[in-house]
Design an enzyme around this catalytic site. Structure first.
Site, PDB file in Angstrom:
ATOM      1  N   SER B 148       8.702  39.509  41.394  1.00 27.00           N
ATOM      2  CA  SER B 148       8.471  40.477  40.328  1.00 27.00           C
ATOM      3  C   SER B 148       9.165  41.802  40.661  1.00 27.00           C
ATOM      4  O   SER B 148      10.372  41.825  40.819  1.00 27.00           O
ATOM      5  CB  SER B 148       6.955  40.628  40.099  1.00 27.00           C
ATOM      6  OG  SER B 148       6.701  41.249  38.870  1.00 27.00           O
ATOM      7  N   ASP B 224       4.511  32.327  32.356  1.00 21.14           N
ATOM      8  CA  ASP B 224       4.345  33.686  32.873  1.00 21.14           C
ATOM      9  C   ASP B 224       4.165  34.631  31.685  1.00 21.14           C
ATOM     10  O   ASP B 224       5.052  34.746  30.829  1.00 21.14           O
ATOM     11  CB  ASP B 224       5.605  34.034  33.667  1.00 21.14           C
ATOM     12  CG  ASP B 224       5.502  35.352  34.417  1.00 21.14           C
ATOM     13  OD1 ASP B 224       4.871  36.289  33.895  1.00 21.14           O
ATOM     14  OD2 ASP B 224       6.078  35.446  35.511  1.00 21.14           O
ATOM     15  N   HIS B 257       2.371  33.949  36.711  1.00 18.06           N
ATOM     16  CA  HIS B 257       3.020  34.992  37.524  1.00 18.06           C
ATOM     17  C   HIS B 257       2.339  35.172  38.887  1.00 18.06           C
ATOM     18  O   HIS B 257       2.692  36.067  39.642  1.00 18.06           O
ATOM     19  CB  HIS B 257       2.953  36.312  36.733  1.00 18.06           C
ATOM     20  CG  HIS B 257       3.924  37.366  37.194  1.00 18.06           C
ATOM     21  ND1 HIS B 257       5.287  37.219  37.097  1.00 18.06           N
ATOM     22  CD2 HIS B 257       3.737  38.597  37.763  1.00 18.06           C
ATOM     23  CE1 HIS B 257       5.901  38.308  37.571  1.00 18.06           C
ATOM     24  NE2 HIS B 257       4.969  39.153  37.987  1.00 18.06           N
TER      25      HIS B 257
END
Lengths: 277, 277
Positions: B148, B224, B257
């Site tokens: 991320s 996600d 995620h």
């Protein structure tokens, strides 16, 4: 049963669930990993019982069990270690008693006997719920393992239900809670001062009293700070030798009592169970 | 450098360390896993940069990297994601700015420019410390990866230092922070309103501006919830295609995620890096 969360992981599904327990009279949370093989077929069920201070979450996050469980097609069920809640009698500042420290027994002493029924919860209630809610679970193929207090839980549960469990292993188990500093106070409060009642929840004494299991696997860290006082795996070794129960005891040099130790040998234990399930 | 903790894990040593950083002017904590091969010899160093809200601890506990790192003989270094402390300007209730959200850049705007120097910290200071304190680290063989915001960090660091890093991969990276809702406010505060200054910390724009890297590996969860708004891996795909940079982009159906996603593909990424280190 309520679904708290689910996430895809290692090709399977890692879920967290909550239900109202008839045994503990509280909401109870647990986690289940359904491996990819469980999407279409039946898979064996391996119970993981956690140690003092833990909930279902510690091993679910830090146990590193999913890769091996997915490889071997094994469902992993991780219960909480005690009832919890404002209505549950507890000693907030004592990590060796009460919340997070219920020792997988059915308490007989007031006020603990109302909620602290983790033995019946794991032995009867939760398997019924798993059978009902997880169609992939093949409950004719069950194994059990655990860590520390949960290793004690796994060994005693297997010895009392050799017909239910095809395999049992432990990481750094408390093998003789009756003589261990960190469990004597809890056994006294939960079961009373008469030590005869403690024998039903003591792996080495269950074996001395004639309970059998086909074999055990135990891994123990050599640098575990609880080794000499709380764990004493040699007592299990002596009991097994006397009773003719095969025990593989792996002393692991340099390893401590943490999840770093557990996760290092998790894949070995899951492969060992899978071969027997 | 102070040792916070060490534990044997997967045959190696998982440690946590703290030092006073000249760049951030705060104490900084990081973790290092030295694989078993590092006890006697030199091993390559793989940097893992974490995402928003994380410290070094999240991936160290939940990333499931040690088994693969031990198998391939790779050292894993996990820095914190920002300076922290009472003296560090911050927005306590904003998870997208400040503590846990420093975006691997050197801030130029007061009052943030004094402490928020994570780019220089990762690019220069911490490698010097690792070289000094970990004799097993072979800094002629370094790779970098992250998740991320940390995927953004890995990509931009590799593009700016292709001579230092032999390999770069990412899990669900923020590939274009300049146009992403969750990073625009932070870039404005750290770097000012002139977007020209943002280009130095934007992987797709660095590529558009001529920066090269030999190849990237990216895994992205298809479920996600940040995919369309914050991550947009197709922007990296387009930039790489135009620039002739090979990109392997694995879309992973059903994955979110979380660390359940990261840990599912961690071993693949470590094997990929090891083959290039």
């Amino acid at each position: 049963m309520e679904t708290v969360s689910t996430a895809k992981a290692h090709g399977g599904v890692q879920g967290v669930y909550r239900h109202d327990s008839r045994e503990t009279k509280t909401p109870m949370t647990f986690s289940v990993f359904v491996p990819p093989q469980g999407v279409t077929g039946k898979v064996p069920v391996l119970w993981y019982l956690s140690g003092l201070t833990c909930t279902h979450a510690n091993v679910t996050e830090k146990g590193e069990f999913r890769a091996a469980a997915a490889r071997h097609g094994v469902m992993i069920v991780c219960p909480d270690t005690s009832p919890r809640g404002d209505d549950v009698p507890d000693e907030k500042d004592n990590w060796q008693f009460g919340s997070g420290a219920a020792f997988y027994l059915d308490a007989t002493q007031a006020p603990y006997d109302r909620n602290y029924r983790m033995y019946s919860y794991i032995a009867r209630e939760l398997p019924e719920l798993i059978a009902e809610q997880f169609p992939a679970a093949d409950l004719s193929r069950q194994g059990v393992f655990g860590h520390s207090m949960g290793g004690h839980g796994a060994l005693t549960l297997a010895l009392k239900h050799p017909e239910r469990f095809k395999s049992c292993s432990a990481f750094a188990p408390i093998v003789q809670p009756s003589t261990s500093d960190w469990s004597i106070p809890a056994l006294t409060k939960f079961l009373g001062a008469d030590e005869a009642a403690w024998r039903a929840y003591d792996a080495t004494l269950l074996i001395a009293d004639g309970k059998k299991f086909k074999e055990f696997l135990v891994d123990q860290g050599g640098a575990d700070s609880f080794l000499d006082k709380g764990l004493k795996p040699w007592l299990l070794e002596a009991a097994c030798r006397k009773a003719g129960i095969p025990l593989t005891l792996n002393m692991r040099e340099g390893y401590d009592h943490s999840y770093y130790f557990i996760s290092s040998f998790m894949a070995d234990h899951i492969a060992w169970h899978a071969a027997r399930l």
